[in-house]
Design an enzyme around this catalytic site. Structure first.
Site, short mmCIF file in Angstrom:
data_model
loop_
_atom_site.label_atom_id
_atom_site.label_comp_id
_atom_site.label_asym_id
_atom_site.label_seq_id
_atom_site.Cartn_x
_atom_site.Cartn_y
_atom_site.Cartn_z
N ASN A 129 -7.61 -4.44 4.73
CA ASN A 129 -8.37 -3.36 5.65
C ASN A 129 -9.04 -4.34 6.77
OD1 ASN A 129 -7.99 -0.62 5.58
ND2 ASN A 129 -8.80 -0.70 3.76
N ASP A 165 2.88 4.86 4.90
CA ASP A 165 2.48 4.32 6.25
C ASP A 165 2.27 2.94 6.31
OD1 ASP A 165 0.11 4.52 4.83
OD2 ASP A 165 -0.99 5.81 6.14
N ASN A 181 1.06 -1.17 0.08
CA ASN A 181 0.06 -0.05 0.10
C ASN A 181 0.84 1.37 0.14
OD1 ASN A 181 -1.42 2.45 1.02
ND2 ASN A 181 -3.14 1.14 1.49
N GLU A 198 -3.78 1.86 -3.09
CA GLU A 198 -4.13 3.00 -2.69
C GLU A 198 -3.08 3.95 -3.46
OE1 GLU A 198 -5.06 5.69 1.24
OE2 GLU A 198 -3.94 3.98 1.70
N TYR A 248 -7.64 -3.46 -2.86
CA TYR A 248 -7.48 -2.55 -1.68
C TYR A 248 -8.90 -2.49 -1.08
CZ TYR A 248 -7.25 2.30 0.44
OH TYR A 248 -7.33 3.26 1.70
N ASP A 301 -4.12 -5.35 0.57
CA ASP A 301 -4.46 -4.49 1.85
C ASP A 301 -6.01 -4.84 2.13
OD1 ASP A 301 -5.50 -2.78 3.94
OD2 ASP A 301 -4.44 -0.97 3.20
#
Length: 278
Positions: A164, A261, A19, A47, A123, A162
């Site tokens: 999430n 991040d 990401n 992302e 994502y 990702d």
């Protein structure tokens, strides 16, 4: 920038997922230094926040097969797969018969079909601040569950990116404080993730290989998460149980930070050579 990358066995395919929290920013903050050293055969980048495919040499030089899924909302979401290996087919959305609004999944999923497996890069929808997007997340998970089941019935699946969701208390710091309060660690999301793995017979590869370790792939900049050790394991490789023994290694590259991040995750997998039909 002081890091070393384990050498890849030539008999394996290296798939990496990251990401990048904005492709343009990441390119200027270390992407061009790290990725050539990793030299993955396939990159799943999430992302990206791009409004159009990029022709940046760092993305095109070694990857002749490049696929972008662009969100209908400018500067939002975005998924990209870079590959040295040509796929048989490519799709960029969940099927319309499974999701009521296929346009809303643009920028969130790319599926490449290869000879022996499907690679699905995602994502996944975030449940949002104060869980305001939980209904959209529920619809995504329901449709995605059915989609992976359909793919797995044809060929094994490798799902990367990702997701999430931090599936268990070992997958995030200060878990008790966050349960049912923070997106990514709620009963709805964790139950849906477990149900997907159980019913489609999938394996969360890194957790399967490291049942007790607590390593993370995301740290919130706003709360100085890395400094405080307040991380989440949100980025994963999940694959069909029946190809678990293809995996030779699965690593979290948490020494790579500053460009995003999130940190990259890397899996080396030995994919059988297709049997030719005479």
């Amino acid at each position: 920038m002081n890091f070393s990358i384990p050498k890849k066995d030539p008999a394996t395919t290296r798939i990496a997922a990251w990401n990048v929290a904005g492709m343009k920013a990441c390119l200027g903050k270390g992407f061009k230094i790290y990725t050539p050293k990793e030299d993955a055969d396939i990159w799943v980048l999430t992302e990206t926040k791009m409004n159009a495919p990029s022709l940046e040499p760092a993305l095109t030089k070694n990857y002749p097969y490049r696929y972008w899924s662009i969100s209908t909302k400018p500067g939002y979401a975005g998924t990209c797969i870079l590959s040295k290996i040509k796929p048989l087919n490519v799709s960029r959305s969940l099927p319309s018969q499974l999701h009521s609004d296929p346009d809303s999944t643009k920028g969130r999923i790319i599926t490449l079909e290869f000879d022996n497996y499907y690679l699905v890069g995602t994502y996944v929808v975030n449940a949002g601040e104060k869980l305001k997007s939980m209904e959209a997340k529920k619809e995504w998970m329901k449709a995605f569950h059915l989609y992976l089941a359909e793919l797995d019935a044809k060929k094994p699946v490798v799902w990367a990116g990702d997701v999430n969701c931090a599936p268990t208390a070992k997958d995030l710091a200060k878990a008790n404080d966050k349960w049912n309060k923070r997106p990514g660690y709620t009963e709805v999301e964790c139950t849906a993730f477990k149900k997907l793995l159980d019913e489609v017979r999938l394996v969360d590869v890194w957790r399967d290989m490291n049942p007790t370790l607590e390593h993370y792939t995301f740290w919130d900049y706003r709360t100085f998460g890395r400094t405080k050790g307040d991380g989440w394991r949100l980025d994963m490789f999940v694959l069909s149980e029946r190809i678990r023994d293809w995996v030779k290694s699965c690593e979290i590259r948490d020494e790579i930070y500053g460009a995003s991040d999130h940190c990259p995750i890397v899996m080396d997998i030995c994919i059988p050579v297709p049997v030719s039909i005479a």
